[in-house]
Write an enzyme that holds these catalytic residues in place. Structure first.
Site, PDB file in Angstrom:
ATOM      1  N   CYS A 197       0.828  -1.208   0.000  1.00  0.00           N
ATOM      2  CA  CYS A 197       0.000   0.000   0.000  1.00  0.00           C
ATOM      3  C   CYS A 197       0.868   1.266   0.000  1.00  0.00           C
ATOM      4  CB  CYS A 197      -0.988  -0.040   1.151  1.00  0.00           C
ATOM      5  SG  CYS A 197      -2.379   1.103   0.950  1.00  0.00           S
ATOM      6  N   HIS A 239      -3.880  -5.329  -0.171  1.00  0.00           N
ATOM      7  CA  HIS A 239      -3.501  -5.842   1.151  1.00  0.00           C
ATOM      8  C   HIS A 239      -3.510  -7.367   1.185  1.00  0.00           C
ATOM      9  CE1 HIS A 239      -3.442  -2.044   3.468  1.00  0.00           C
ATOM     10  NE2 HIS A 239      -4.275  -1.656   2.531  1.00  0.00           N
ATOM     11  N   GLU A 242      -2.424  -9.145   3.503  1.00  0.00           N
ATOM     12  CA  GLU A 242      -2.754  -9.577   4.870  1.00  0.00           C
ATOM     13  C   GLU A 242      -4.253  -9.525   5.115  1.00  0.00           C
ATOM     14  OE1 GLU A 242      -2.929  -5.201   5.288  1.00  0.00           O
ATOM     15  OE2 GLU A 242      -1.756  -6.627   4.135  1.00  0.00           O
TER      16      GLU A 242
END
Length: 355
Positions: free
Chosen positions: A244, A326, A328
């Site tokens: 990001c 993202h 994650e």
């Protein structure tokens, strides 16, 4: 119920009802299309300086679960169509309203979030004010800008996140990192040192690390001149993985450019094409800026399937790569979590046996 107003910098006013903390909240109004994961959204540091609006009409039905938090709540306000007053979940510890009051976040419910979303899609993100009375002068609102967000979101001192049988040591430069980045690295045998945003490259290079992780974070990437300079010194010296804001800062460090998007990408169902294969990943995203695809440094690896914006770059000569989305993804799809495996494989030749 107490009346409350959402005032846009365009002059539009929406009447609703009070939710959360007392007082006013001024910030950049953005919308997210997540259908769930509102606790993770509210505690994502990348929302620093912003008012979050949920497009999904009912929010709060499973309450607030602190174990799911991604960081500190740094939102300037919160906007929902309907807030659930009686959540039902065995892990619930408080209501949405109680959480917002505890964190000092003013909010509004009962407004037409569908109409407001249409305005933002047509006119672009704009400043907004949550208030109990509509001001006659909107000059302060229109002048509002987000500055110093990374410094506010970063840790002040180094923190350690160890794991059992660690095989690698990773330096995580914290620009507003989500907790799940650390969890994913720990799961893969990485001892993580969480470092402040203004850590000098020399301190990282002398720290005995096997790799460097550049986190997500808030604000305009071009504002972070010092951080960009440090990344420039790190790339090519150690394996680097950026997510990001970290992705944007890496591109700027290599001579790329960033642009502000009309209304950004925020949600858990953004399609991303892998240009090196045939897969389209469904990803979680939260960003208002993007790296310019034309003339982007490195090798363009991922693009957004909706608008063809840059979603990832490879730097094969520097043993580095970055993604705008993202991997994650908490809450969100897990299509891209194997990128952490890719990062670990890049560190394979530099493992510390005694870590």
């Amino acid at each position: 119920m107490k009346k409350r107003y959402l005032v846009l910098s365009s002059g539009a006013v929406f009447e609703g009802y009070a939710l959360g903390a007392e007082g006013e909240g001024m910030g950049e109004l953005v919308f997210t299309t997540n259908m769930c994961g509102y606790p993770e959204t509210l505690t994502d540091p990348s929302y620093a300086g912003q008012i979050i609006m949920q497009t999904f009409p009912l929010i709060g039905n499973y309450g607030i679960i602190p174990e799911d938090f991604e960081g500190e709540c740094r939102a300037r306000g919160y906007v929902v169509r309907e807030a659930c007053e009686a959540p039902s979940n065995f892990r619930c510890q408080m209501t949405l309203d109680a959480f917002l009051k505890e964190r000092g976040v003013p909010a509004i419910m009962g407004v037409d979030t569908r109409e407001i979303t249409r305005i933002l899609r047509e006119e672009g993100v704009m400043n907004a004010l949550i208030c109990d009375s509509v001001p006659s002068d909107l000059s302060d609102l229109r002048a509002y800008a987000i500055h110093g967000a990374v410094a506010a979101a970063s840790v002040r001192e180094r923190q350690e996140a160890p794991c059992e049988n660690a095989r690698f040591r990773v330096a995580l430069l914290d620009y507003g990192a989500k907790h799940n980045i650390v969890r994913e690295l720990n799961r893969r045998g990485c001892h993580v040192s969480i470092l402040p945003h203004d850590t000098a490259a020399e301190d990282v290079l002398s720290g005995g690390y096997d790799g460097v992780m550049l986190s997500n974070g808030p604000g305009d990437p071009a504002e972070n001149a010092f951080e960009i300079k440090q990344i420039q010194k790190l790339m090519g010296k150690l394996p680097v993985f950026g997510i990001c804001l970290g992705h944007q800062l890496m591109a700027l460090a290599q001579g790329g450019e960033t642009v502000k998007l009309k209304y950004g990408h925020r949600g858990a169902n953004q399609p991303v094409r892998d240009l090196m294969g045939e897969r389209t990943l469904i990803t979680s995203q939260n960003h208002g800026y993007a790296v310019k695809a034309d003339g982007a440094p490195g090798v363009l690896r991922y693009i957004n399937a909706n608008d063809a914006t840059c979603e990832g770059l490879d730097y094969p000569d520097m043993n580095a790569f970055s993604v705008q989305f993202h991997p994650e993804a908490c809450a969100g799809p897990q299509d891209a979590e194997t990128l952490f495996d890719r990062f670990v494989s890049m560190m394979g030749g530099n493992a510390h046996a005694d870590a």
